[in-house]
Design an enzyme around this catalytic site. Structure first.
Site, PDB file in Angstrom:
ATOM      1  N   SER A 188      -5.401  11.520 -12.176  1.00 14.93           N
ATOM      2  CA  SER A 188      -6.170  10.285 -11.961  1.00 14.93           C
ATOM      3  C   SER A 188      -7.536  10.310 -12.642  1.00 14.93           C
ATOM      4  O   SER A 188      -8.203   9.276 -12.720  1.00 14.93           O
ATOM      5  CB  SER A 188      -6.371  10.038 -10.463  1.00 14.93           C
ATOM      6  OG  SER A 188      -5.155  10.162  -9.766  1.00 14.93           O
ATOM      7  N   HIS A 243     -13.771  13.954  -7.519  1.00 19.66           N
ATOM      8  CA  HIS A 243     -13.756  13.675  -6.085  1.00 19.66           C
ATOM      9  C   HIS A 243     -15.064  14.140  -5.444  1.00 19.66           C
ATOM     10  O   HIS A 243     -15.551  15.240  -5.737  1.00 19.66           O
ATOM     11  CB  HIS A 243     -12.596  14.420  -5.416  1.00 19.66           C
ATOM     12  CG  HIS A 243     -11.251  13.857  -5.764  1.00 19.66           C
ATOM     13  ND1 HIS A 243     -10.806  12.663  -5.254  1.00 19.66           N
ATOM     14  CD2 HIS A 243     -10.268  14.315  -6.576  1.00 19.66           C
ATOM     15  CE1 HIS A 243      -9.591  12.405  -5.732  1.00 19.66           C
ATOM     16  NE2 HIS A 243      -9.239  13.394  -6.541  1.00 19.66           N
ATOM     17  N   LYS A 245      -1.212   9.734   0.779  1.00 20.58           N
ATOM     18  CA  LYS A 245      -2.591   9.346   0.489  1.00 20.58           C
ATOM     19  C   LYS A 245      -2.711   7.904   0.021  1.00 20.58           C
ATOM     20  O   LYS A 245      -3.803   7.374  -0.075  1.00 20.58           O
ATOM     21  CB  LYS A 245      -3.121  10.244  -0.626  1.00 20.58           C
ATOM     22  CG  LYS A 245      -3.955  11.397  -0.148  1.00 20.58           C
ATOM     23  CD  LYS A 245      -4.702  11.935  -1.347  1.00 20.58           C
ATOM     24  CE  LYS A 245      -5.181  13.341  -1.180  1.00 20.58           C
ATOM     25  NZ  LYS A 245      -5.642  13.912  -2.431  1.00 20.58           N
ATOM     26  N   SER A 271      -4.907  18.910  -6.766  1.00 22.12           N
ATOM     27  CA  SER A 271      -6.117  18.114  -6.586  1.00 22.12           C
ATOM     28  C   SER A 271      -6.949  18.710  -5.457  1.00 22.12           C
ATOM     29  O   SER A 271      -6.371  19.149  -4.455  1.00 22.12           O
ATOM     30  CB  SER A 271      -5.720  16.680  -6.235  1.00 22.12           C
ATOM     31  OG  SER A 271      -6.850  15.861  -6.263  1.00 22.12           O
ATOM     32  N   CYS A 275      -7.225  -0.908 -32.766  1.00 24.12           N
ATOM     33  CA  CYS A 275      -7.375  -1.254 -31.338  1.00 24.12           C
ATOM     34  C   CYS A 275      -8.617  -0.577 -30.756  1.00 24.12           C
ATOM     35  O   CYS A 275      -9.362  -1.163 -29.993  1.00 24.12           O
ATOM     36  CB  CYS A 275      -6.172  -0.790 -30.527  1.00 24.12           C
ATOM     37  SG  CYS A 275      -4.614  -1.502 -31.010  1.00 24.12           S
ATOM     38  N   CYS A 278      -1.474   2.496 -36.394  1.00 21.27           N
ATOM     39  CA  CYS A 278      -2.226   3.573 -37.046  1.00 21.27           C
ATOM     40  C   CYS A 278      -1.431   4.866 -37.183  1.00 21.27           C
ATOM     41  O   CYS A 278      -1.862   5.781 -37.886  1.00 21.27           O
ATOM     42  CB  CYS A 278      -3.524   3.836 -36.295  1.00 21.27           C
ATOM     43  SG  CYS A 278      -3.296   4.302 -34.569  1.00 21.27           S
TER      44      CYS A 278
END
Ligand SMILES: Cc1cc2nc3c(=O)[nH]c(=O)nc-3n(C[C@H](O)[C@H](O)[C@H](O)COP(=O)(O)OP(=O)(O)OC[C@H]3O[C@@H](n4cnc5c(N)ncnc54)[C@H](O)[C@@H]3O)c2cc1C
Length: 481
Positions: free
Chosen positions: A45, A49, A250, A336, A400, A440
């Site tokens: 993610s 934290h 979670k 994590s 982009c 690209c």
């Protein structure tokens, strides 16, 4: 004979290499893939934290808060994208509001600064797109977002600049104990003799540990799947949004990314295969339905990519950090908040070795600063000056993301040559945009082939074997491969 062999170059191995590069020690890192950060470190993610989640007294709690404190300065020194966004944990009922108070108490025990319970109104004033069903939230100002593989690359590039050696395509398959050192063997027959071993092999750390001793712990990967949204959805939220953990886990996270996209996920599914990063329609549908409960207007038609990452969960239910034998140190089971904790874990390593009777001396000179030219982020005058000095910065390859040929060449020349299209993507951002490299890709292959001397036909998309091309269609003699 070297002093340290670090096995595995994810965020943990890279941070350790960076830390050890500050000391007078000969350090080698062995990584089984053709590039670094190809395990959990590239598919997570990307959240720093704050530290209210881990149970007080665990190793995860011990390293989380210091890690979160260290990241802003490290990111500034190493020129890595980081943003201290703060985070909100949302409650949707009175029972969940109680849950927020439990998280607050846990966070205070772990030493997390600035935690605050907010009312529903105050929460929605910060994030107006949240569901009207939100009843309260826990605000954590020290949470943030980072690009995880960029941080790992920055650690490793800086380590290499300071003398660390990186061996790629070097899967450690054998570990022999000699009288006063270890002898590591790789799958392709290379050998490294080392006084100390640091096992940072992610999901495979249990198997690496077992090569040196009996099996002390085992790791079961837990898969998490994600949606990545286009930049047009990047401002849906300003902060990282969590839900109170419930019986279904979670819950999903909704967060901005440092590149201006929006990330939504993950779920949690234990899997047997340590390399199974396939995504699945049903799992993604679950993530989607959970996310829509949090922000009903989430624009899923802006989804540009899905991916999955594998959490390396040890059966000890905590990080496994310490000596398993004299000179053999595990940094394993780093699930994590491992991305957040990595610098704090690395910072502790010299102390742990000194305490075990192996003191290390700091180098008199260490180069700790790293600077990257990013054309699209420069003000107009600096951009013009950069292009005058090096016209390759004016040749835009990825339209982009506005990434120039000069940036791709720089990425190839910073001490760790990429060998794949995704290696360039991770280093520069080229190919990360809306077209996902459709325009690209061919140009990047040509630059990469010129820089590395690799036959363009053999350049991979990503890991070894992920070939892009089957053969030539227009060479004089017809297909030749
Ligand atoms: C879905 C998901 C979401 C997460 N979200 C967050 C988050 O938001 N914030 C956070 O702080 N943490 C998060 N984490 C945790 C974080 O991603 C991990 O803790 C961290 O990436 C672990 O790093 P690592 O270096 O231990 O492992 P890895 O990145 O997996 O690296 C291990 C390396 O070892 C190499 N290796 C394995 N075996 C061998 C061998 N025999 N020889 C040589 N090399 C070997 C592998 O190729 C790999 O490169 C998340 C994890 C997942 C999966």
């Amino acid at each position: 004979m070297v002093d340290f062999a670090v096995i595995g170059a994810g965020i943990v191995g890279s941070a350790i290499a960076w830390e050890l590069s500050k000391y007078e020690a000969d350090v080698v890192v062995l990584e089984k893939e053709n590039d670094i950060a190809l395990g959990a470190t590239r598919a997570n993610s990307g959240i720093i934290h704050a530290g209210y989640d881990p149970e007080p007294g665990t190793l995860a709690a011990r390293y989380n808060v210091p890690g979160a404190r260290m990241i802003p300065e490290i990111a500034a020194d190493l020129d890595v994208h980081f943003r201290q966004t703060g985070s909100l944990v949302l409650a949707f009922s009175d029972r969940e509001t109680q849950g927020l108070h439990a998280l607050l108490a846990r966070g205070q025990k772990n030493g997390v600064p600035g935690l605050q319970i907010l009312s529903a109104e105050a929460t929605r004033a910060l994030e107006p797109r949240l569901s009207e069903r939100v009843t309260a939230s826990l605000y954590a100002p020290t949470a943030g977002i980072v690009n995880p593989w960029e941080l790992a690359l920055a650690f490793m590039e800086t380590a290499i600049k300071n003398g660390v050696r990186l061996l790629l395509d070097a899967a450690v398959t054998g570990i022999g104990k000699e009288e006063d050192h270890y002898r590591l063997r790789t799958a392709d027959g290379r050998e490294v003799s080392t006084r100390f071993v640091i096992n940072a092999a992610g999901a495979y750390a249990d198997e690496v540990s077992a090569l040196a001793a009996g099996k002390l712990f085992s790791i079961t990967p837990t898969k998490g799947e994600y949606f990545l949204f286009d930049k047009s959805a990047g401002e849906t939220v300003d902060r990282v949004i969590f839900c109170v953990p419930d019986e279904l886990g979670k819950g999903v996270i909704i967060a901005p990314t440092v590149h201006g996209n929006l990330i939504v996920g993950p779920d949690a599914e234990p899997v047997a295969d340590k390399d199974d990063t396939a995504t699945d329609g049903a799992r993604l549908a679950y993530v989607r339905s959970r996310a829509l409960q949090v922000i009903p207007s989430l624009p899923f038609n802006d989804n540009i990519r899905n991916f999955a990452g594998l959490r390396a969960a040890a059966d000890t239910d905590d990080f496994v950090i310490g000596f398993q034998a004299p000179g053999f140190f595990n940094v394993a089971g780093i699930k994590s908040p491992g991305l957040t904790a990595a610098p704090a874990i690395a910072d502790d390593i010299p102390r742990r070795f000194a305490a075990a009777g192996y003191p290390l001396n700091r180098k008199a000179y260490w180069q700790g600063k790293r600077r990257i030219v990013r054309i699209r982020e420069l003000p107009a005058e600096e951009k013009a000056a950069a292009i005058r000095a090096n016209p390759a910065y004016g040749h835009i390859i990825c339209r982009c993301e506005t990434i120039s040929e000069g940036e791709i060449l720089d990425a190839c020349r910073r001490g760790m040559k990429p060998v794949s299209l995704d290696g360039i993507k991770r280093r520069t951002g080229a190919g990360m945009g809306r077209c996902q490299g459709g325009f690209c890709g061919a140009g990047i292959v040509a630059i990469l082939a010129g820089e590395t001397g690799i036959d363009p036909l053999r350049i991979c998309q990503d890991k070894a074997g992920s070939r892009l091309f089957a053969g030539r269609t227009k060479s004089a003699g017809g297909t030749d491969d």
